[in-house]
Design an enzyme around this catalytic site. Structure first.
Site, mmCIF file in Angstrom:
data_model
loop_
_atom_site.group_PDB
_atom_site.id
_atom_site.type_symbol
_atom_site.label_atom_id
_atom_site.label_comp_id
_atom_site.label_asym_id
_atom_site.label_seq_id
_atom_site.Cartn_x
_atom_site.Cartn_y
_atom_site.Cartn_z
ATOM 1 C CG LEU A 1 -1.951 -1.131 1.312
ATOM 2 C CD1 LEU A 1 -2.729 -1.032 2.605
ATOM 3 C CD2 LEU A 1 -2.880 -1.090 0.115
ATOM 4 N N GLY A 2 2.042 1.203 0.557
ATOM 5 C CA GLY A 2 2.898 2.385 0.592
ATOM 6 C C GLY A 2 4.171 2.122 1.359
ATOM 7 N N GLY B 1 7.506 4.252 3.700
ATOM 8 C CA GLY B 1 7.890 5.448 4.426
ATOM 9 C C GLY B 1 9.083 5.186 5.298
ATOM 10 N N GLY B 2 9.411 6.152 6.179
ATOM 11 C CA GLY B 2 10.570 5.990 7.042
ATOM 12 C C GLY B 2 10.442 4.835 7.998
ATOM 13 C CG PHE B 3 7.101 2.412 10.774
ATOM 14 C CD1 PHE B 3 6.815 1.139 10.323
ATOM 15 C CD2 PHE B 3 6.988 2.664 12.127
ATOM 16 C CE1 PHE B 3 6.423 0.137 11.196
ATOM 17 C CE2 PHE B 3 6.596 1.675 13.008
ATOM 18 C CZ PHE B 3 6.307 0.413 12.536
ATOM 19 N N GLY B 4 8.819 1.954 7.452
ATOM 20 C CA GLY B 4 8.944 0.704 6.718
ATOM 21 C C GLY B 4 7.919 0.674 5.608
ATOM 22 C CB VAL C 1 1.619 0.228 4.942
ATOM 23 C CG1 VAL C 1 0.222 -0.149 5.418
ATOM 24 C CG2 VAL C 1 2.294 1.129 5.955
ATOM 25 C CE LYS D 1 3.048 3.103 10.421
ATOM 26 N NZ LYS D 1 2.665 4.088 11.456
ATOM 27 C CG ASP E 1 3.924 13.756 10.896
ATOM 28 O OD1 ASP E 1 4.132 14.792 10.240
ATOM 29 O OD2 ASP E 1 4.119 12.611 10.436
#
Length: 705
Positions: free
Chosen positions: A393-394, A396-399, A401, A415, A512
């Site tokens: 799905l996407g 980002g910095g976290f990892g 999804v 996530k 955020d």
């Protein structure tokens, strides 16, 4: 006369009946009891010559030359010369070994010292490797590239010549002595030695090559598997009577040289040795022999490597080392598994004993805490089809999804923490601790988590309409949102923030907030997501300072972006930016021109100041917005929320009252960050922290000051 071998014909003259003749056919040898031996035929040349003009000359160098005059140009032409057809003898310059104008010149040994038939050994110059090599048929027995090592007594001077048409070796004599003056030739003998013809002084001693040695230019013989490294030829005196056992055999072959027979024996696993004393042919030993027998016939026998026990010792050592390595790797793997398990236990223990997670101790006794499921990787992996790209799905910095479907058919958003991400682990723990205690209709709902090995995952409800920015900033989708729906979304976000700031048990500042972190359910109801950057604060705190700036530029309040000071008024500032974006349908970092470059906040302020605030409204709302007073109220409220001073911004409770028409609005002042360029930078390497919207989740990247 002695027997004579003719290299060009490989025929032998064994008597003195031969006569060398030059006639109109060319050059030939007539002999008694046989056909003439043709050395050169005029039919083989294209030169126009007069056969009566041919001359046969013997030069002082020993070169026998047949020459004539070319009728067309009157030049002398060499038709044939003996130096182009060497046998076993190498004479000083101008004789050559190598390749000259396409002709290869090499020495060939006699079959024996007394029989001039061509033997099995050749001595030639290898122009590719610049090597002199001794060949047994096609096998290299000996080679060298150092010409000085050929003659330690420095009697000869060897020279290598290379040109486009020729690559060859020749030699000259360095010193003059009686033996050399009488016989300066080099003789290539049947045993592979190159010797001085007069003194039998060895220049090359390839006869010492025993099949195993690699010293003095020798090459190790390759053979069948029955020949081990270390097997070699050696001379043994064996009495024939004691030679064989009852099943032994003895066979003879009288058509091969001793070198041929040694080669045949080497490649025959049943052969033990060959007779070395025969003038022609050899005997093969194929049965067990008595190595203690003496004063018998000399045989070249294959001496087997008796150090096989050492080989087995090395094999056993290698096996032991391999087993040791396997055991050590197994122990390391086990310890690593134990270490991971302990890390998981410590991670969960931190969650259970944290002062911010005092109510999560249910993890100790059950599979759920605060209605959170504890999932295993065996459940998550098949639910996401092995984290396939189709389910992504996407990022980002976290990892990353992924969309997943659990065994009961429930669709979820998972996530997944990037492996080795230390900062992501902090976000993971922060979000898990906080969101587990938050229950509100305008907050995304956490269903559970997974902590197993390297895997750290959060499992959320799946929201099919993705994030708010995918509607507001999309030319076609935003037409689906009339003003009533947008106003309802603004109210829902405000209610969620009011819950975080005032009514939740933990009092949370999100830090955020942006449209990509506002998710929409199937009815387009807003839900605040991504609490990885959120912080808990005490109700009596006026503001908290941090040495790390997190979030997204454009949504950050000035006191947070410049000084690292955050409070609930930081979220109010972000809410004001979002409200202006929802009303206008434009991004905050969009470029506007008034009397100078402006961003969305600055443009809204200029329009409001000049009494034209409604020009900010999204043109797609013109037909669906009879309540222009609500639009004007939201624009004014948005400008109040982005005031430069936190004290001038309203509380979220006041925002709700204004939206409900229960409170009058004060006049806004000029907001911060109104120019079209970004004036905020941190000491970190990254600038804007990009957020990727996903179905059900967004993620933010931290940026150091």
């Amino acid at each position: 006369m002695e027997p004579l071998a003719l290299a060009s014909t490989n025929k032998i003259m064994v008597d003195d009946s031969g006569v060398l003749i030059v006639d109109d056919t060319g050059l030939k040898i007539n002999r008694t009891g046989g056909n003439p031996i043709q050395l050169f035929s005029l039919q083989s040349t294209s030169i126009t010559i007069n056969s009566s003009d041919m001359m046969l000359l013997l030069h002082n160098s020993g070169n026998l030359v047949l020459q004539c005059t070319d009728i067309e140009n009157g030049e002398n032409v060499v038709l044939w010369q003996s130096f182009d057809h060497p046998t076993d003898t190498f004479l000083p310059e101008p004789m050559k070994l190598g390749v000259s104008h396409g002709r290869r010149m090499s020495l060939t040994s006699w079959l024996t010292d007394s029989i001039p038939a061509s033997g099995s050994l050749t001595l030639e110059w290898d122009p590719v490797g610049n090597l002199l090599v001794v060949l047994l048929r096609e096998r290299v027995l000996w080679s060298t590239g150092d010409m000085l090592s050929l003659d330690p007594n420095q009697i000869y001077n060897f020279t290598y010549v290379s040109s486009p048409d020729e690559q060859y070796l020749y030699y000259t004599t360095v010193i003059s002595q009686l033996a050399l003056e009488e016989n300066p030739r080099l003789l290539f003998r049947h045993n592979g030695n190159l010797v001085h013809g007069g003194s039998r002084l060895n220049i090359i001693s390839s006869n010492t090559c025993d099949g195993n040695s690699t010293e003095k230019g020798c090459k190790r013989w390759e053979g069948p598997k029955c020949r081990n490294k270390g097997d070699k030829y050696g001379l043994r005196s064996i009495t024939p009577a004691n030679l064989f056992s009852t099943n032994g055999t003895l066979r003879g072959n009288f058509s091969l040289s001793i070198n041929d027979c040694k080669d045949i024996c080497w490649n025959d696993c049943h052969c033990l040795g060959v007779n070395a004393d025969r003038e022609l042919g050899c005997e093969f030993l194929t049965g067990p022999y008595d190595e203690g027998a003496l004063d018998g016939v000399s045989y070249h026998v294959i001496i087997r490597n008796r150090s096989m026990s050492k080989t087995w010792i090395w094999i056993l050592i290698s096996i032991a080392m391999a087993l040791t390595i396997i055991v050590l790797l197994s122990i390391l793997f086990y310890l690593r598994r134990r270490s991971r398990a302990r890390m998981e236990e410590k991670f969960l223990l931190d969650l259970m004993t944290s002062e911010d997670a005092s109510d999560t101790r249910e993890l100790q006794t059950g599979s759920k805490c605060h209605n959170l499921n504890i999932y295993t990787a065996e459940v998550i992996v098949p639910a996401t089809n092995g984290f396939s790209v189709e389910n992504l799905l996407g990022k980002g910095g976290f990892g990353s999804v992924f969309k997943g479907t659990l065994r009961d058919g429930l669709e979820v958003a998972i996530k997944r923490l990037s492996r080795g991400s230390t900062q992501g682990l902090v976000e993971f723990k922060n979000e898990l601790i906080l969101i587990a205690k938050l229950q509100h209709t305008n907050l995304v709902r956490l269903l559970g988590f997974c902590v197993q090995g390297d895997e750290k995952m959060l499992v959320y409800e799946y929201l099919p309409n993705k994030s708010l920015d995918s509607f507001i900033f999309d030319e076609s989708k935003r037409k689906l949102m009339d003003w009533d729906k947008r106003f309802s979304i603004i109210e829902g976000i405000a209610q969620g923030l009011l819950y975080l700031h005032k009514f939740s048990r933990l009092r949370i500042i999100h830090r955020d907030l942006k449209l990509s972190n506002i998710l929409l359910d199937q009815n387009l109801n807003p839900k605040i997501s991504d609490f990885g950057m959120a912080r808990i604060y005490k109700t009596n705190e006026a503001g908290t300072n941090t040495n790390r700036i997190v979030g997204t530029y454009g949504y950050m309040s000035p006191e947070y972006a410049m000084d690292g000071v955050f409070s609930e008024k930081s979220d109010v500032y972000s809410f004001g930016v979002m409200m202006l974006e929802v009303v206008s349908g434009r991004k905050n970092n969009s470029h506007f021109e008034f009397d100078r470059p402006l961003n969305l906040v600055g443009y809204a302020w200029e329009l409001w100041k000049h009494g034209a605030a409604l020009e900010l409204m999204d043109p797609s709302l013109s037909d669906s917005c009879p309540k222009q007073y609500q639009v004007l109220r939201c624009i004014t409220l948005g400008l109040l929320c982005v005031e430069d001073s936190p004290l001038d911004r309203p509380m979220m409770s006041d925002v709700i009252s204004v939206l409900n028409g229960e409170m009058q609005l004060p006049l806004p002042k000029q907001p911060a960050f109104t120019t079209g360029r970004r004036i905020v930078e941190t000491d970190g390497g990254d600038r804007e922290m990009e957020n990727n919207s996903v179905n059900g989740l967004t993620m933010s990247t931290m940026d150091a000051r």
